[in-house]
Design a protein around this motif. Structure first.
Motif: not given
Length: 213
Positions: A129-146, A158-160, A165-167, A171-174
């Motif tokens: 996650f740390s490495a991704l945050s350096v190179h994909h900072a604007h979308h890495v929160d999606g990884y944290r959430r999922v 976790t509610a449906t 929303e997490s998925m 997807r933006a980071l994916f």
């Protein structure tokens, strides 16, 4: 030593201290601006996580840059890219009937595609996650959430809608990782009319109401 010489020396020392303080403030200001531009929303999250302590947050982010800033992501082979995209599309379709399984698969896919691009192995989530945050900072929160949704979903906490929303966020980071900045072809067979160029917020998993798994 004459009084005049002492005064001159004091003036010189004071001038050196003032210039040094000015340069130090300028350097801190430059680092602050660079980190804020580089990390964007992740910068604000780091500050919030440190209870508003900007200096502590910037030390953490600067350490991430030092560890991972020189990483050169590898390109995916076309077949590898298509395989990842196919798995993501299948996970999106699966969400309707098995949201927890779909979100867990999305979490795995982000970790796997990041590993395939040369980021730290997904088994070391924090480091990856740390490495991704350096190179994909604007979308890495999606990884944290999922990732958090997957862990919470294992306990049924976790509610449906939260999983959906997490998925969507992940997807933006994916798409960035798979497409390497180009247009992504990720789409579900049930939503062919939806945009597939990174507009993750328009994706609705499907038009039917999802069921809890």
């Amino acid at each position: 030593m004459s009084t005049g010489l002492i005064i001159v020396l004091i003036v010189i020392v004071v001038a050196v201290l003032v210039v040094g303080a000015f340069l130090a403030r300028r350097a801190r200001g430059s680092q602050h601006g660079n980190l804020k531009r580089r990390f964007g929303p992740e910068y604000d999250r780091a500050v919030a996580r440190h209870d508003g302590d900007t200096a502590a947050a910037e030390r953490e982010l600067a350490e991430r840059v030092e560890r991972h800033g020189s990483l050169q992501p590898k390109a995916l082979e076309p077949a590898e890219r298509e395989r990842f995209e196919g798995r993501w599309a299948a996970a999106q379709e699966r969400f309707v009937d098995s949201p927890r399984e779909a979100v867990a698969e999305a979490d795995r896919l982000v970790a796997e595609v990041a590993g395939a691009r040369g980021f730290p192995d997904g088994a070391q989530y924090e480091e990856q996650f740390s490495a991704l945050s350096v190179h994909h900072a604007h979308h890495v929160d999606g990884y944290r959430r999922v990732h958090l949704a997957t862990r919470a979903g294992e306990d049924g906490g976790t509610a449906t809608e939260e999983m959906r929303e997490s998925m969507v966020a992940a997807r933006a980071l994916f798409e960035e990782l798979v497409g390497d900045g180009s247009r992504s072809r990720v789409a579900t067979r049930g939503d062919r009319h939806e945009p597939t160029t990174g507009s993750s917020h328009s994706w609705s998993m499907n038009k039917r109401q999802p069921k809890e798994s």
